[in-house]
Write an enzyme that holds these catalytic residues in place. Structure first.
Site, PDB file in Angstrom:
ATOM      1  N   GLY A  11       0.929  -1.126  -0.044  1.00 10.88           N
ATOM      2  CA  GLY A  11      -0.037   0.023   0.053  1.00 10.88           C
ATOM      3  C   GLY A  11       0.704   1.216   0.141  1.00 10.88           C
ATOM      4  O   GLY A  11       1.863   1.158   0.741  1.00 10.88           O
ATOM      5  N   ALA A  22      15.309  11.039  -0.739  1.00  7.44           N
ATOM      6  CA  ALA A  22      16.530  10.693   0.046  1.00  7.44           C
ATOM      7  C   ALA A  22      17.551   9.585  -0.112  1.00  7.44           C
ATOM      8  O   ALA A  22      18.641   9.734  -0.367  1.00  7.44           O
ATOM      9  CB  ALA A  22      16.141  10.596   1.674  1.00  7.44           C
ATOM     10  N   ARG A  72       1.047  -4.869  -6.001  1.00  7.60           N
ATOM     11  CA  ARG A  72       0.676  -6.151  -5.597  1.00  7.60           C
ATOM     12  C   ARG A  72       1.278  -6.986  -6.435  1.00  7.60           C
ATOM     13  O   ARG A  72       0.761  -6.918  -7.680  1.00  7.60           O
ATOM     14  CB  ARG A  72      -0.395  -6.671  -5.031  1.00  7.60           C
ATOM     15  CG  ARG A  72      -0.851  -5.317  -4.044  1.00  7.60           C
ATOM     16  CD  ARG A  72      -1.470  -5.817  -2.748  1.00  7.60           C
ATOM     17  NE  ARG A  72      -2.056  -4.644  -1.984  1.00  7.60           N
ATOM     18  CZ  ARG A  72      -1.697  -4.252  -0.798  1.00  7.60           C
ATOM     19  NH1 ARG A  72      -0.861  -4.692  -0.196  1.00  7.60           N
ATOM     20  NH2 ARG A  72      -2.274  -3.114  -0.589  1.00  7.60           N
ATOM     21  N   ASP A 103       5.213  -5.109   5.863  1.00  8.35           N
ATOM     22  CA  ASP A 103       6.003  -6.804   6.061  1.00  8.35           C
ATOM     23  C   ASP A 103       5.824  -7.524   4.909  1.00  8.35           C
ATOM     24  O   ASP A 103       7.000  -8.505   4.704  1.00  8.35           O
ATOM     25  CB  ASP A 103       5.324  -7.348   7.371  1.00  8.35           C
ATOM     26  CG  ASP A 103       3.917  -7.564   7.063  1.00  8.35           C
ATOM     27  OD1 ASP A 103       3.149  -6.977   6.536  1.00  8.35           O
ATOM     28  OD2 ASP A 103       3.312  -8.153   8.215  1.00  8.35           O
ATOM     29  N   THR A 125       4.118   2.354   5.629  1.00  5.57           N
ATOM     30  CA  THR A 125       2.615   2.134   5.609  1.00  5.57           C
ATOM     31  C   THR A 125       1.958   2.823   6.663  1.00  5.57           C
ATOM     32  O   THR A 125       2.351   3.243   7.661  1.00  5.57           O
ATOM     33  CB  THR A 125       2.412   0.404   5.836  1.00  5.57           C
ATOM     34  OG1 THR A 125       1.084   0.378   6.297  1.00  5.57           O
ATOM     35  CG2 THR A 125       3.262   0.129   7.137  1.00  5.57           C
ATOM     36  N   ASP A 127      -0.344   2.178   8.239  1.00  5.50           N
ATOM     37  CA  ASP A 127      -1.155   1.433   9.605  1.00  5.50           C
ATOM     38  C   ASP A 127      -0.006   1.600  10.861  1.00  5.50           C
ATOM     39  O   ASP A 127      -0.597   1.090  11.886  1.00  5.50           O
ATOM     40  CB  ASP A 127      -1.507   0.097   8.905  1.00  5.50           C
ATOM     41  CG  ASP A 127      -2.617  -0.097   8.146  1.00  5.50           C
ATOM     42  OD1 ASP A 127      -3.292   0.876   8.202  1.00  5.50           O
ATOM     43  OD2 ASP A 127      -2.724  -1.120   7.327  1.00  5.50           O
ATOM     44  N   ASP A 129       1.821  -0.902  11.669  1.00  5.05           N
ATOM     45  CA  ASP A 129       1.455  -2.006  12.144  1.00  5.05           C
ATOM     46  C   ASP A 129       2.742  -2.956  11.855  1.00  5.05           C
ATOM     47  O   ASP A 129       2.747  -4.431  11.980  1.00  5.05           O
ATOM     48  CB  ASP A 129       0.518  -2.844  11.527  1.00  5.05           C
ATOM     49  CG  ASP A 129       0.546  -3.134   9.986  1.00  5.05           C
ATOM     50  OD1 ASP A 129       1.461  -2.570   9.546  1.00  5.05           O
ATOM     51  OD2 ASP A 129      -0.188  -3.759   9.317  1.00  5.05           O
ATOM     52  N   ARG A 171      -7.101  -2.747   9.453  1.00  5.54           N
ATOM     53  CA  ARG A 171      -7.467  -4.141   9.514  1.00  5.54           C
ATOM     54  C   ARG A 171      -7.050  -4.878  10.638  1.00  5.54           C
ATOM     55  O   ARG A 171      -7.638  -5.819  11.450  1.00  5.54           O
ATOM     56  CB  ARG A 171      -7.355  -4.773   8.247  1.00  5.54           C
ATOM     57  CG  ARG A 171      -8.341  -4.506   7.195  1.00  5.54           C
ATOM     58  CD  ARG A 171      -8.493  -5.567   6.041  1.00  5.54           C
ATOM     59  NE  ARG A 171      -7.149  -5.246   5.232  1.00  5.54           N
ATOM     60  CZ  ARG A 171      -7.143  -4.343   4.081  1.00  5.54           C
ATOM     61  NH1 ARG A 171      -8.324  -3.777   3.921  1.00  5.54           N
ATOM     62  NH2 ARG A 171      -6.360  -4.103   3.357  1.00  5.54           N
ATOM     63  N   GLY A 185     -10.358  13.635  20.982  1.00 12.18           N
ATOM     64  CA  GLY A 185     -11.250  13.353  22.179  1.00 12.18           C
ATOM     65  C   GLY A 185     -12.278  12.497  22.091  1.00 12.18           C
ATOM     66  O   GLY A 185     -13.528  12.905  22.492  1.00 12.18           O
TER      67      GLY A 185
END
Ligand code: ATP
Length: 319
Positions: A11, A22, A72, A103, A125, A127, A129, A171, A185
């Protein structure tokens, strides 16, 4: 390493461009050849690579997405595909590769390592994660995008005395929901890592409502389940008018924040230096505010758990 390749995979995430910039500019500064590989492993197999120069990464530091595009690639899960990818690199004389992605992309990178290519992974990413790092490129921008949306929804929620359920990306992980919910908040933050009880959510809502609160925000990570269903349940159980907003792909876009650009710049340039120092099989990460190197395996075998302290804090402060 004589010739470095760089690709983005999985993604896309805001800040990937700053990172590619860079890598390219540090490689040129260090006087090593640098090529961009288009569309991740799909482009690699198709031989879509081109030498990069200083100007090829001009005017992209502030842009979301990735100029190298991303994809992908099913073939790359198979040993034949991986071997073909390694051969493509070898034919082009590329012996070091910087992979910016998640990953899954790192698993592909490890396969290339087995064929003699030196690789450095950079976590990109929204996420956040990925184990081994507190932060991934794009996460800060995504959190700020969600926060901006929460602020806007709050304005209208207050005017109409409504409950708002906002679904955000995640997800497998609730990091985006947690940080944007804490900063915004939110009354309740629902994440895949923590089981929830809709009656508890409703009780919190009613408690706020009864003390005269004019709006409530409930943040739901997509992995928790359907926000639309949840909104219906809440409306039925509390009788409070409830609206649902699914933020979707706006969370993946936008100009990267300063934080994302700065880490992306540091990671991209460090990746080049690691390759030139003969290193391979490492991922760059951030731990307690410092740039760190982590074994690539570690980035794939563990889980990046939710910050439980922050989660508790969000619960206490939104009471
Ligand atoms: P994100 O989760 O942010 O989308 P990701 O890098 O985890 O990022 P994936 O779709 O899992 O995204 O992986 C990207 C590409 O990496 C895959 O399309 C595939 O080509 C390659 N890849 C993923 N897993 C493996 C694997 N186990 N072995 C070899 N290649 C892989």
């Amino acid at each position: 390493v004589q010739h470095i390749g760089v690709l983005t995979s999985g993604g896309d995430a805001p800040g990937m461009n700053a990172c590619v910039r860079a890598v390219v500019r540090m490689a040129i500064y260090r006087k090593v050849k640098i090529s961009g590989i288009m569309r991740g492993y799909a482009g690699l197999l198709a031989g879509e690579m081109k030498p990069m120069d200083l100007g090829s990464v001009g005017d992209i530091i502030h842009r979301g997405g990735t100029l190298l595009r991303t994809a992908r690639c099913k073939e790359f899960y198979e040993p034949e595909g991986q071997e073909r990818g390694a051969r493509r690199l070898q034919e082009a004389g590329i012996d070091g590769l910087v992979v910016i992605g998640g990953d899954g992309s790192f698993r592909g990178a490890q396969a290339l390592m087995r064929h003699g290519i030196s690789v450095i992974g950079i976590p990109g990413t929204i996420d956040n994660d990925i184990p081994g790092t507190d932060y991934t490129i794009g996460f800060d921008t995504a959190v700020n995008t969600v926060l901006d949306a929460i602020n806007k929804i709050r304005d209208t929620a207050t005017s109409h005395d409504r409950t708002n359920v906002i679904e955000v990306m995640g997800r497998r992980a609730g990091h985006i929901a947690l940080l944007s919910g804490l900063a915004g908040g939110a009354e309740s933050i629902l994440v895949p890592e923590v089981p929830f009880d809709v009656d508890v959510v409703c009780a919190r809502l009613m408690r706020g409502h009864n003390r005269g609160k004019l709006h409530s925000i409930i943040l739901v990570a997509e992995g928790v389940g359907s926000a639309v269903e949840l909104g219906k349940q809440i409306e039925q159980k509390t009788g409070l008018e409830t609206r649902v907003t699914i933020l979707g792909h706006i969370q993946r876009g936008g100009s990267p924040t300063a934080t994302d650009r700065i880490w992306a710049s540091q990671m991209g340039s460090r990746a080049v230096d690691l390759l030139l120092a003969g290193k391979s099989g490492l991922m760059l990460g951030v731990r307690r505010g410092e740039l760190v190197e982590v074994a690539l395996d570690k980035a794939m075998t563990e889980r990046h758990g939710l910050d439980q302290e922050l989660y508790q804090l969000a619960g206490i402060l939104s009471i």
